[in-house]
Design a protein around this motif. Structure first.
Motif, PDB file in Angstrom:
ATOM      1  N   GLY A 154       0.808  -1.213   0.000  1.00  0.00           N
ATOM      2  CA  GLY A 154       0.000   0.000   0.000  1.00  0.00           C
ATOM      3  C   GLY A 154       0.837   1.256   0.000  1.00  0.00           C
ATOM      4  O   GLY A 154       1.981   1.277   0.489  1.00  0.00           O
ATOM      5  N   TYR A 155       0.272   2.300  -0.579  1.00  0.00           N
ATOM      6  CA  TYR A 155       0.861   3.645  -0.538  1.00  0.00           C
ATOM      7  C   TYR A 155      -0.235   4.612  -0.091  1.00  0.00           C
ATOM      8  O   TYR A 155      -1.303   4.674  -0.716  1.00  0.00           O
ATOM      9  N   ASN A 156       0.019   5.319   1.004  1.00  0.00           N
ATOM     10  CA  ASN A 156      -0.957   6.261   1.541  1.00  0.00           C
ATOM     11  C   ASN A 156      -0.372   7.668   1.559  1.00  0.00           C
ATOM     12  O   ASN A 156       0.818   7.854   1.854  1.00  0.00           O
ATOM     13  N   TYR A 157      -1.231   8.619   1.278  1.00  0.00           N
ATOM     14  CA  TYR A 157      -0.813  10.022   1.307  1.00  0.00           C
ATOM     15  C   TYR A 157      -1.906  10.838   1.977  1.00  0.00           C
ATOM     16  O   TYR A 157      -3.100  10.666   1.674  1.00  0.00           O
ATOM     17  N   VAL A 158      -1.487  11.697   2.911  1.00  0.00           N
ATOM     18  CA  VAL A 158      -2.431  12.574   3.599  1.00  0.00           C
ATOM     19  C   VAL A 158      -1.890  13.992   3.573  1.00  0.00           C
ATOM     20  O   VAL A 158      -0.727  14.238   3.913  1.00  0.00           O
ATOM     21  N   LEU A 159      -2.747  14.920   3.168  1.00  0.00           N
ATOM     22  CA  LEU A 159      -2.444  16.340   3.271  1.00  0.00           C
ATOM     23  C   LEU A 159      -3.583  16.979   4.055  1.00  0.00           C
ATOM     24  O   LEU A 159      -4.712  17.066   3.573  1.00  0.00           O
ATOM     25  N   ALA A 160      -3.289  17.385   5.289  1.00  0.00           N
ATOM     26  CA  ALA A 160      -4.288  18.018   6.150  1.00  0.00           C
ATOM     27  C   ALA A 160      -3.815  19.427   6.461  1.00  0.00           C
ATOM     28  O   ALA A 160      -2.687  19.622   6.927  1.00  0.00           O
ATOM     29  N   GLN A 161      -4.660  20.390   6.214  1.00  0.00           N
ATOM     30  CA  GLN A 161      -4.225  21.771   6.403  1.00  0.00           C
ATOM     31  C   GLN A 161      -5.335  22.663   6.948  1.00  0.00           C
ATOM     32  O   GLN A 161      -6.523  22.429   6.718  1.00  0.00           O
ATOM     33  N   GLU A 162      -4.907  23.650   7.725  1.00  0.00           N
ATOM     34  CA  GLU A 162      -5.748  24.755   8.163  1.00  0.00           C
ATOM     35  C   GLU A 162      -5.128  26.003   7.531  1.00  0.00           C
ATOM     36  O   GLU A 162      -4.211  26.599   8.087  1.00  0.00           O
ATOM     37  N   PRO A 163      -5.589  26.418   6.366  1.00  0.00           N
ATOM     38  CA  PRO A 163      -4.862  27.427   5.597  1.00  0.00           C
ATOM     39  C   PRO A 163      -4.927  28.844   6.171  1.00  0.00           C
ATOM     40  O   PRO A 163      -4.017  29.635   5.916  1.00  0.00           O
ATOM     41  N   ASN A 164      -5.973  29.166   6.930  1.00  0.00           N
ATOM     42  CA  ASN A 164      -6.097  30.556   7.406  1.00  0.00           C
ATOM     43  C   ASN A 164      -7.042  30.579   8.600  1.00  0.00           C
ATOM     44  O   ASN A 164      -8.217  30.896   8.492  1.00  0.00           O
ATOM     45  N   ARG A 165      -6.524  30.190   9.744  1.00  0.00           N
ATOM     46  CA  ARG A 165      -7.315  30.228  10.974  1.00  0.00           C
ATOM     47  C   ARG A 165      -7.277  31.640  11.547  1.00  0.00           C
ATOM     48  O   ARG A 165      -6.199  32.232  11.682  1.00  0.00           O
ATOM     49  N   ILE A 166      -8.434  32.168  11.905  1.00  0.00           N
ATOM     50  CA  ILE A 166      -8.551  33.554  12.369  1.00  0.00           C
ATOM     51  C   ILE A 166      -9.088  33.551  13.794  1.00  0.00           C
ATOM     52  O   ILE A 166     -10.152  32.960  14.056  1.00  0.00           O
ATOM     53  N   ARG A 167      -8.379  34.188  14.706  1.00  0.00           N
ATOM     54  CA  ARG A 167      -8.833  34.247  16.102  1.00  0.00           C
ATOM     55  C   ARG A 167      -8.768  35.680  16.618  1.00  0.00           C
ATOM     56  O   ARG A 167      -7.760  36.369  16.424  1.00  0.00           O
ATOM     57  N   ASN A 168      -9.855  36.073  17.268  1.00  0.00           N
ATOM     58  CA  ASN A 168      -9.933  37.392  17.904  1.00  0.00           C
ATOM     59  C   ASN A 168     -10.400  37.239  19.343  1.00  0.00           C
ATOM     60  O   ASN A 168     -11.331  36.475  19.625  1.00  0.00           O
ATOM     61  N   GLU A 169      -9.758  37.958  20.234  1.00  0.00           N
ATOM     62  CA  GLU A 169     -10.176  38.020  21.630  1.00  0.00           C
ATOM     63  C   GLU A 169     -10.326  39.487  22.011  1.00  0.00           C
ATOM     64  O   GLU A 169      -9.432  40.291  21.767  1.00  0.00           O
ATOM     65  N   ALA A 170     -11.473  39.813  22.601  1.00  0.00           N
ATOM     66  CA  ALA A 170     -11.788  41.220  22.851  1.00  0.00           C
ATOM     67  C   ALA A 170     -12.647  41.347  24.105  1.00  0.00           C
ATOM     68  O   ALA A 170     -13.026  40.350  24.739  1.00  0.00           O
ATOM     69  N   ASN A 171     -12.944  42.600  24.473  1.00  0.00           N
ATOM     70  CA  ASN A 171     -13.858  42.899  25.569  1.00  0.00           C
ATOM     71  C   ASN A 171     -14.926  43.861  25.091  1.00  0.00           C
ATOM     72  O   ASN A 171     -14.635  44.858  24.426  1.00  0.00           O
ATOM     73  N   ILE A 172     -16.178  43.535  25.408  1.00  0.00           N
ATOM     74  CA  ILE A 172     -17.292  44.431  25.094  1.00  0.00           C
ATOM     75  C   ILE A 172     -17.403  45.422  26.244  1.00  0.00           C
ATOM     76  O   ILE A 172     -17.859  45.091  27.348  1.00  0.00           O
ATOM     77  N   LEU A 173     -16.972  46.669  25.994  1.00  0.00           N
ATOM     78  CA  LEU A 173     -16.952  47.687  27.051  1.00  0.00           C
ATOM     79  C   LEU A 173     -18.338  48.236  27.341  1.00  0.00           C
ATOM     80  O   LEU A 173     -18.695  48.491  28.486  1.00  0.00           O
ATOM     81  N   ASP A 174     -19.098  48.461  26.271  1.00  0.00           N
ATOM     82  CA  ASP A 174     -20.485  48.883  26.409  1.00  0.00           C
ATOM     83  C   ASP A 174     -21.215  48.509  25.123  1.00  0.00           C
ATOM     84  O   ASP A 174     -20.658  47.832  24.263  1.00  0.00           O
ATOM     85  N   ALA A 175     -22.446  48.954  24.982  1.00  0.00           N
ATOM     86  CA  ALA A 175     -23.267  48.552  23.847  1.00  0.00           C
ATOM     87  C   ALA A 175     -22.693  49.019  22.519  1.00  0.00           C
ATOM     88  O   ALA A 175     -23.046  48.465  21.469  1.00  0.00           O
ATOM     89  N   ASN A 176     -21.820  49.994  22.531  1.00  0.00           N
ATOM     90  CA  ASN A 176     -21.318  50.574  21.284  1.00  0.00           C
ATOM     91  C   ASN A 176     -19.811  50.473  21.129  1.00  0.00           C
ATOM     92  O   ASN A 176     -19.276  50.980  20.142  1.00  0.00           O
ATOM     93  N   THR A 177     -19.115  49.831  22.076  1.00  0.00           N
ATOM     94  CA  THR A 177     -17.659  49.859  22.021  1.00  0.00           C
ATOM     95  C   THR A 177     -17.060  48.508  22.371  1.00  0.00           C
ATOM     96  O   THR A 177     -17.425  47.891  23.368  1.00  0.00           O
ATOM     97  N   VAL A 178     -16.138  48.068  21.531  1.00  0.00           N
ATOM     98  CA  VAL A 178     -15.383  46.835  21.740  1.00  0.00           C
ATOM     99  C   VAL A 178     -13.907  47.176  21.675  1.00  0.00           C
ATOM    100  O   VAL A 178     -13.457  47.859  20.750  1.00  0.00           O
TER     101      VAL A 178
END
Length: 913
Positions: free
Chosen positions: A446-470
């Protein structure tokens, strides 16, 4: 030889019974399939209810018939029924060999070849009955009836097997991913995910599966790396000329009614599950946005096409089976997530949302070349492209909390967008060669080939200060980041085995063959892993809402305070090399006792070289070499023709995986961090099984199995000390002991006048008792022993099936599964001197019940309608942790993760040309 033995046995039985009865024996062959044996055809004496079915070799026998004239009825679905008059002579055996086909045939046609067909439940039960090793299988026939769509769900229908909804891992007898091995047609196949040792069985759709078998005991012809068992997928090959097309459509109940289903921004670069790279990762910071997009079409759909034919090439018969499928599904989850460190709340989100869309495209080709009656070559090629798009959000309600976060702890918000694509290629060639009557050579590569990728993972961490501001969180420089990850696996594997007939052992009345199997295995797997993070320091930047992050990451803002932070890529290169030789002997000592005993010499080498940011000095390497001898003994004792006792004992191992050894830290969307441990060593496993089987009739089974396992240096996922809250793989104790009892029953509750099952009930129950000692690093609250990670002490699988047994069949199947609580991750002390109060208790995944319903109706001879309802109870998936109140000392069971998957409702049409 087998036919002569059958005739001799029947003649002997006739003499013992007296001279007033006779017998009819014979062989049924398939005219539509090169005159190969026709297994499980019906043979009935006309005007009576007495009959039988042909076995794997097409043989049948009707014994103890009073002398006289009879008419035998031979029938098989899709073939012309034949009625043949027979004269039974007292004290003699009459042989009637019948070729079956679309039209009647004369009795003088000769059979010269043999084969087996292993899709029907009856066929697999017969194989289980004849086998020496303890093995259970589920075939395509039953998978179709109960609406199973892939191999992962198929395994969960076998006794002692469960599937974790939290991780997706398969557990056999309470032992999870690292204790299993997975093969296709007997050859190993690699994992598609850095988080797992075994491949995601969801990738194998049922249209390419002939059957799925689980061997719970070990034979030396297999790789020793299987502490709890081996999952083998037998891929489909040609059985008859056909062409089928199936269309399906449906919805997830959690998705219905959503006003806004989100997909990752990366999904705009994806077509039919294939991602097309537009920019380098550093350019994606400003050239592509940061906010998810709205998905309008959220209905599930699927298309499947498969068929087979045969033709001659240079006078040789070639059989071809081809299958292809494409599907897309949508899922929505909502729930909560919490984490604690030293019994103190670390973070809390009560409004977790997860938007998931998946695609799966599969192509499969099987070629079967019959060189002649003794030589056969098979070639199989499977290609899979699967994608998983995930938008994870928590804290939109403004109530999120993250301990010690800047600019504030309250109002925390997290969004993680990730698209994963896996391309998998499995190519195999197999050969079977008979050199005379006493030598059979089998080989495969047997010959097996695997290509597994996450090409563009996007992460944001923030705080909601009030109803209009992050405002963006800024504990570190990588809380706003884009990253990519790539895994490339290349594997070569092969085996060769020579089966040599050593002759027979004779007693006063019978002959028992001895067969020696001598063979070798080879496996080489190479992995290249890379991960790149690019962060943005956005300490002083604010945006109106969490849906407008893209407004921040512009070239102008990089000129006015945004700082791009890039670190060296994380990498590791790894290889696994296995060489093994083995010998085992099939034997029969008398009419009752048979078995297989063998020994295996195996050398395993694991090499890992890494360069990762979280490791002191970044660079490191580890080499692990194990050379051992692994024996196995499997015995079968026949109490009578319907009852058997089986005893099995063996030594096996559990090798560390690349991801368990390389100290790379992977951050899940929730924020949980999992890393490998270079100090991890293999586990050694002692296995003992005792099983009783009773086959009341064809298709029925009652069995009970007691089993014991001793695991030296057990490997578990455990929480580590420190505020980072990292999960790590470790040898957490010196040994673990597992005791278990499995009970299984398959019964025909209602049958028609032709003895065909109308209502069938299947159930299996597994109860286990287990414990492992704990090393000091994992002791707290005076706890020195614990359960095994991932092990449920009670597993129940049941199904109730109805078949109308009419020309236009109607099938209905209700299946239920239950697995009790299991440990998701072991706990640990934070402070050894104060481990009674400063600790992290184990995280427990709570037990739950699932229920599936499948209804199918043949509208015409060619058209079938099917309804599938999966997870119709829609239970809550929940993880809990005992938390000690620092003021009162009272422990409470707190939920740390919960969600519901939703019920999946679908309707499909299948047309066969």
């Amino acid at each position: 030889m087998r036919k002569l033995f059958l005739l001799f046995t029947l003649v002997s039985a006739t003499i013992l019974h007296g001279q007033t009865t006779g017998s009819v024996v014979g062989k049924l062959t398939d005219k539509e399939y090169n005159n190969e044996p026709l297994a499980f055809a019906n043979v009935l004496i006309k005007g009576t209810t007495k009959g039988t079915t042909s076995d794997f070799d097409g043989l049948y026998a009707l014994e103890n018939l009073e002398a006289g004239d009879y008419t035998l009825i031979f029938s098989f679905v899709g073939y012309e029924t034949q009625e043949i008059p027979v004269i039974v002579v007292a004290g003699k055996v009459t042989e009637v060999n019948v070729p079956m086909g679309a039209s009647a045939a004369s009795l003088d046609e000769v059979v010269i070849t043999t084969t087996t067909k292993r899709e029907s439940e009856t066929a697999l039960l017969l194989e289980q009955k004849k086998a020496v090793v303890i093995k259970e299988s589920i075939g395509a026939e039953r998978l179709s009836k109960i609406g199973v769509s892939d191999a992962a769900n198929a395994t969960a229908k076998i006794s002692g097997v469960t599937r974790s909804e939290g991780s997706g891992d398969i557990y056999i007898r309470g032992l999870g991913d690292r204790y299993l091995s997975t093969t296709m047609n007997g050859l190993p196949i690699p994992s598609d995910d850095v988080s797992n040792k075994n491949i995601n069985l969801n990738l194998f759709s049922t249209n390419v599966i002939e059957n799925v078998g689980i061997s719970k005991t070990y034979a030396t012809s297999s790789y020793a790396d299987q502490g709890s068992g081996n999952v083998d997928i037998t891929s489909k090959s040609y059985s008859k000329k056909e062409l089928s097309i199936s269309l399906s459509s449906g919805y997830n109940t959690n998705v219905l009614g959503l006003n806004n289903f989100k997909s990752s921004l990366v999904s705009e670069d994806v077509t039919f599950g294939f991602h097309k790279k537009q920019y380098a990762l550093v350019d994606l910071i400003t050239r592509q946005g940061w906010d998810p997009v709205e998905q309008k079409n959220i209905g599930n759909y699927g298309l499947t096409l498969y068929g087979g034919t045969k033709f001659d090439v240079f006078g040789k018969q070639v059989n071809v089976f081809v299958a292809g499928s494409h599907s897309k599904s949508y899922e929505y989850r909502e729930g909560i997530f919490r984490s604690y460190r030293s019994n103190i709340l670390d973070n809390e989100f009560t409004d977790v949302e997860n938007f998931i869309s998946r695609t799966n495209s599969t192509g499969y080709v099987n070629l079967d070349l019959k060189l002649d009656a003794d030589h056969n070559i098979k070639i199989s090629s499977l290609s899979v492209n699967t994608s998983n798009d995930n938008v994870y959000e928590q804290g939109r309600n403004g109530e999120g909390y993250v301990f010690d976060q800047d600019p504030q702890e309250d109002g925390a918000f997290v969004r993680d967008q990730n698209f994963k694509q896996t391309i998998l290629l499995v190519n195999q060639i197999e050969g079977t060669h008979n050199f005379g009557e006493k030598n059979e050579l089998n080989w495969a590569a047997g010959y097996n080939y695997v290509l597994a990728q996450e090409p563009n993972r996007i992460r944001n961490e923030a705080n909601i200060l009030d109803a209009n501001t992050v405002q963006y969180a800024h504990v570190g420089d990588f809380q706003q980041r884009k990253s990519n990850q790539k895994i490339e696996d290349i594997e070569y594997n092969a085996y060769i085995e020579d089966a040599i007939d050593l002759g027979t052992f004779d007693d006063d009345a019978n002959t028992y063959p001895f067969k020696l199997h001598v063979g070798a295995n080879f496996r080489q797997k190479d992995r290249v892993f890379s991960s790149l993070f690019i962060g943005v320091r956005a300490r002083d930047f604010q945006v109106p809402s969490v849906d407008e992050f893209s407004l921040t990451f512009t070239p102008n803002n990089f000129d006015n305070g945004l700082v791009l932070r890039e670190r060296d890529p994380d990498r590791y290169d790894a290889d696994l090399n296995i060489m093994a030789g083995y010998a085992n002997l099939d034997f029969g000592l008398n009419k009752k006792l048979s078995g297989n005993a063998g020994i295996r010499f195996e050398r395993d080498e694991i090499n890992v070289l890494w360069d990762v940011a979280n490791f002191v000095g970044r660079v490191g390497t580890v080499n692990k070499e194990y050379t051992e001898i692994y024996p196995s003994v499997n015995l079968k004792y026949e109490l009578n023709e319907k009852q058997f006792l089986r005893l099995a004992s063996s030594l096996t191992q559990t090798l560390p995986e690349f991801k368990e050894v390389a100290p790379f830290e992977y951050v899940s969307p929730t924020g949980r961090v999992t890393r490998g441990n270079p100090n991890l060593e293999k586990s050694d496993v002692t296995n003992i099984d005792l099983k009783y089987e009773f086959f009341p009739s064809n298709g029925e089974l009652v069995s009970a199995t007691g089993f014991y396992k001793n695991i030296k240096n057990p490997i578990n996922l455990a929480q580590t000390r420190g505020s980072a809250g990292i999960f790590e793989y470790a040898n957490t104790g010196n040994e673990a002991n597992v005791y278990g009892l499995e009970v299984e029953g398959r019964f025909d509750l209602i049958s028609n006048e032709e003895d065909e099952s109308l209502l069938n009930f299947n159930t299996n129950i597994t109860k286990m008792w287990f414990s492992q000692d704990l090393l000091e690093n994992y002791q707290f609250k005076n706890l020195t022993e614990t359960d095994l990670q991932g092990a449920s002490d009670l597993i129940i699988n049941s199904s109730l099936s109805y078949n109308s047994q009419t020309d236009k069949e109607f099938n209905a199947t209700l299946t239920g599964n239950y697995s009790s609580d299991k440990i998701f991750a072991l706990g640990s002390p934070e402070d050894f001197a104060n481990s009674a109060i400063l600790y992290n208790d184990a995280i427990i995944e709570k037990g739950f019940v699932t229920l599936d319903l499948v209804l199918s109706k043949e509208l015409t001879d060619d058209l079938q309608l099917k309804f599938v309802g999966r997870n119709i109870l829609n239970p809550e998936i929940r993880q809990t942790q005992l938390i000690r109140n620092i003021n009162t000392g009272v422990e409470t069971d707190e939920t740390v993760l919960s969600y519901k998957k939703g019920s999946l409702l679908s309707l499909s049409l299948k047309y066969t040309f």
